[in-house]
Design an enzyme around this catalytic site. Structure first.
Site, PDB file in Angstrom:
ATOM      1  N   PRO A   9      61.053  63.709  50.004  1.00 32.69           N
ATOM      2  CA  PRO A   9      62.056  62.884  50.653  1.00 32.69           C
ATOM      3  C   PRO A   9      63.286  62.566  49.803  1.00 32.69           C
ATOM      4  O   PRO A   9      63.181  62.356  48.598  1.00 32.69           O
ATOM      5  CB  PRO A   9      61.299  61.599  50.992  1.00 32.69           C
ATOM      6  CG  PRO A   9      60.062  61.629  50.164  1.00 32.69           C
ATOM      7  CD  PRO A   9      59.736  63.064  49.938  1.00 32.69           C
ATOM      8  N   ASN A  10      64.398  62.572  50.480  1.00 24.20           N
ATOM      9  CA  ASN A  10      65.710  62.187  49.927  1.00 24.20           C
ATOM     10  C   ASN A  10      66.338  63.238  49.007  1.00 24.20           C
ATOM     11  O   ASN A  10      67.488  63.072  48.595  1.00 24.20           O
ATOM     12  CB  ASN A  10      65.637  60.829  49.195  1.00 24.20           C
ATOM     13  CG  ASN A  10      65.163  59.724  50.111  1.00 24.20           C
ATOM     14  OD1 ASN A  10      65.756  59.521  51.161  1.00 24.20           O
ATOM     15  ND2 ASN A  10      64.101  59.035  49.760  1.00 24.20           N
ATOM     16  N   ARG A  17      73.038  60.541  46.141  1.00 19.59           N
ATOM     17  CA  ARG A  17      72.149  59.802  45.226  1.00 19.59           C
ATOM     18  C   ARG A  17      72.874  59.578  43.898  1.00 19.59           C
ATOM     19  O   ARG A  17      73.938  60.132  43.647  1.00 19.59           O
ATOM     20  CB  ARG A  17      70.820  60.544  45.058  1.00 19.59           C
ATOM     21  CG  ARG A  17      70.022  60.549  46.370  1.00 19.59           C
ATOM     22  CD  ARG A  17      68.623  61.061  46.209  1.00 19.59           C
ATOM     23  NE  ARG A  17      67.711  60.027  45.722  1.00 19.59           N
ATOM     24  CZ  ARG A  17      66.404  60.253  45.553  1.00 19.59           C
ATOM     25  NH1 ARG A  17      65.878  61.443  45.823  1.00 19.59           N
ATOM     26  NH2 ARG A  17      65.621  59.284  45.118  1.00 19.59           N
ATOM     27  N   TYR A  22      70.499  61.901  38.861  1.00 18.19           N
ATOM     28  CA  TYR A  22      70.138  63.198  39.458  1.00 18.19           C
ATOM     29  C   TYR A  22      71.147  64.309  39.207  1.00 18.19           C
ATOM     30  O   TYR A  22      70.903  65.456  39.574  1.00 18.19           O
ATOM     31  CB  TYR A  22      69.895  63.019  40.963  1.00 18.19           C
ATOM     32  CG  TYR A  22      68.701  62.133  41.237  1.00 18.19           C
ATOM     33  CD1 TYR A  22      67.415  62.541  40.873  1.00 18.19           C
ATOM     34  CD2 TYR A  22      68.855  60.874  41.817  1.00 18.19           C
ATOM     35  CE1 TYR A  22      66.314  61.725  41.090  1.00 18.19           C
ATOM     36  CE2 TYR A  22      67.755  60.055  42.040  1.00 18.19           C
ATOM     37  CZ  TYR A  22      66.491  60.482  41.676  1.00 18.19           C
ATOM     38  OH  TYR A  22      65.406  59.678  41.889  1.00 18.19           O
ATOM     39  N   ASN A  73      58.357  69.272  43.988  1.00 21.70           N
ATOM     40  CA  ASN A  73      58.944  67.993  43.595  1.00 21.70           C
ATOM     41  C   ASN A  73      58.611  67.038  44.742  1.00 21.70           C
ATOM     42  O   ASN A  73      59.315  67.022  45.753  1.00 21.70           O
ATOM     43  CB  ASN A  73      60.455  68.105  43.395  1.00 21.70           C
ATOM     44  CG  ASN A  73      61.046  66.777  42.924  1.00 21.70           C
ATOM     45  OD1 ASN A  73      60.395  65.736  43.013  1.00 21.70           O
ATOM     46  ND2 ASN A  73      62.273  66.806  42.443  1.00 21.70           N
ATOM     47  N   ALA A  76      59.517  60.623  45.949  1.00 20.11           N
ATOM     48  CA  ALA A  76      58.816  59.327  45.915  1.00 20.11           C
ATOM     49  C   ALA A  76      57.335  59.457  46.277  1.00 20.11           C
ATOM     50  O   ALA A  76      56.510  58.634  45.838  1.00 20.11           O
ATOM     51  CB  ALA A  76      59.500  58.336  46.835  1.00 20.11           C
ATOM     52  N   GLU A  97      54.202  70.714  39.085  1.00 20.97           N
ATOM     53  CA  GLU A  97      54.983  69.549  39.553  1.00 20.97           C
ATOM     54  C   GLU A  97      56.299  69.507  38.770  1.00 20.97           C
ATOM     55  O   GLU A  97      56.295  69.708  37.547  1.00 20.97           O
ATOM     56  CB  GLU A  97      54.155  68.284  39.282  1.00 20.97           C
ATOM     57  CG  GLU A  97      54.851  66.988  39.662  1.00 20.97           C
ATOM     58  CD  GLU A  97      54.013  65.761  39.239  1.00 20.97           C
ATOM     59  OE1 GLU A  97      52.851  65.912  38.816  1.00 20.97           O
ATOM     60  OE2 GLU A  97      54.577  64.654  39.320  1.00 20.97           O
ATOM     61  N   HIS A  99      60.274  67.409  38.331  1.00 17.03           N
ATOM     62  CA  HIS A  99      61.189  66.314  38.668  1.00 17.03           C
ATOM     63  C   HIS A  99      62.531  66.580  38.015  1.00 17.03           C
ATOM     64  O   HIS A  99      62.586  67.078  36.876  1.00 17.03           O
ATOM     65  CB  HIS A  99      60.640  64.966  38.172  1.00 17.03           C
ATOM     66  CG  HIS A  99      59.333  64.621  38.800  1.00 17.03           C
ATOM     67  ND1 HIS A  99      59.230  64.119  40.074  1.00 17.03           N
ATOM     68  CD2 HIS A  99      58.060  64.748  38.339  1.00 17.03           C
ATOM     69  CE1 HIS A  99      57.949  63.951  40.373  1.00 17.03           C
ATOM     70  NE2 HIS A  99      57.225  64.333  39.343  1.00 17.03           N
ATOM     71  N   ARG A 106      61.975  55.743  33.594  1.00 19.93           N
ATOM     72  CA  ARG A 106      62.576  54.922  34.648  1.00 19.93           C
ATOM     73  C   ARG A 106      61.663  53.739  34.993  1.00 19.93           C
ATOM     74  O   ARG A 106      60.855  53.332  34.173  1.00 19.93           O
ATOM     75  CB  ARG A 106      62.869  55.823  35.855  1.00 19.93           C
ATOM     76  CG  ARG A 106      63.841  56.958  35.483  1.00 19.93           C
ATOM     77  CD  ARG A 106      64.137  57.867  36.655  1.00 19.93           C
ATOM     78  NE  ARG A 106      64.757  57.115  37.756  1.00 19.93           N
ATOM     79  CZ  ARG A 106      64.873  57.599  39.000  1.00 19.93           C
ATOM     80  NH1 ARG A 106      64.418  58.828  39.283  1.00 19.93           N
ATOM     81  NH2 ARG A 106      65.440  56.870  39.949  1.00 19.93           N
TER      82      ARG A 106
HETATM   83  C1  DQA Z   1      62.192  62.523  41.548  1.00 16.10           C
HETATM   84  C2  DQA Z   1      61.713  61.244  40.854  1.00 16.10           C
HETATM   85  C3  DQA Z   1      61.068  60.296  41.858  1.00 16.10           C
HETATM   86  O1  DQA Z   1      60.649  59.104  41.198  1.00 16.10           O
HETATM   87  C4  DQA Z   1      62.066  59.913  42.927  1.00 16.10           C
HETATM   88  O2  DQA Z   1      61.443  59.100  43.914  1.00 16.10           O
HETATM   89  C5  DQA Z   1      62.750  61.073  43.549  1.00 16.10           C
HETATM   90  C6  DQA Z   1      63.110  62.227  42.720  1.00 16.10           C
HETATM   91  C7  DQA Z   1      62.975  63.445  40.580  1.00 16.10           C
HETATM   92  O3  DQA Z   1      63.118  64.620  40.912  1.00 16.10           O
HETATM   93  O4  DQA Z   1      63.446  62.998  39.544  1.00 16.10           O
HETATM   94  O5  DQA Z   1      63.097  61.060  44.721  1.00 16.10           O
HETATM   95  O6  DQA Z   1      61.051  63.235  41.994  1.00 16.10           O
END
Ligand code: DQA
Length: 144
Positions: A9-10, A17, A22, A73, A76, A97, A99, A106
């Site tokens: 998501p997002n 963002r 990011y 990825n 959240a 995994e 990120h 964070r």
């Molecule tokens: C994320 C890190 C997560 O904590 C966050 O909720 C994201 C992006 C990252 O790629 O840094 O949406 O997965």
């Protein structure tokens, strides 16, 4: 060989963002970057994004059935989706995994990943390069 790259998501809204966290890539730019990196390593990247847990679970089931390696990825969902973890556990091929940011640097709620325990490893904090590092690690894992 196909690698499934799943984004939670997002992530499709990187354009709005926090760029100090990011970076400056938009999501379409990130997708192209991943696809080009995959091609350079001899893979085809099937890059998908969803804001919905059920959709991501469905894609993981598909990868389990097809023996497809997965880079995810979970965004959240990383921090609380036991349903995605259970689906990821069904995979037969490796799972990595990734990120963009370094969640450990964070907020405290980001310090827990419920996915890491079923992944071969986690790459975090290198922006879009996290995905390229994961593709390279996948190549080593698959012995290609
Ligand atoms: C994320 C890190 C997560 O904590 C966050 O909720 C994201 C992006 C990252 O790629 O840094 O949406 O997965």
């Amino acid at each position: 060989m196909k690698i499934l790259v799943l984004n939670g998501p997002n992530l499709a809204r990187l354009d709005i963002r926090d760029s100090s966290i990011y970076g400056d890539f938009t999501y379409p730019q990130l997708v192209t970057f991943i696809q080009e990196g995959a091609t350079a390593l001899g893979f085809t990247a099937d890059v998908r994004q969803s804001n919905e847990e059920a959709q991501i679970i469905g894609w993981l089931h598909e990868a389990a059935d097809d023996l497809t390696p997965v880079i995810i990825n979970p965004a959240a969902f990383t921090h609380y989706s036991y349903a995605i973890r259970d689906a990821a556990e069904l995979l037969k091929a490796p799972l990595i995994e990734v990120h963009l940011s370094n969640p450990m640097a964070r907020e405290e709620f980001r310090h827990t990943s419920v996915i890491s325990g079923v992944a071969k490893g986690t790459i975090a904090g290198f922006g879009p390069n996290s995905y390229i590092l994961a593709l390279s690690a996948m190549k080593n894992l698959l012995g290609k």
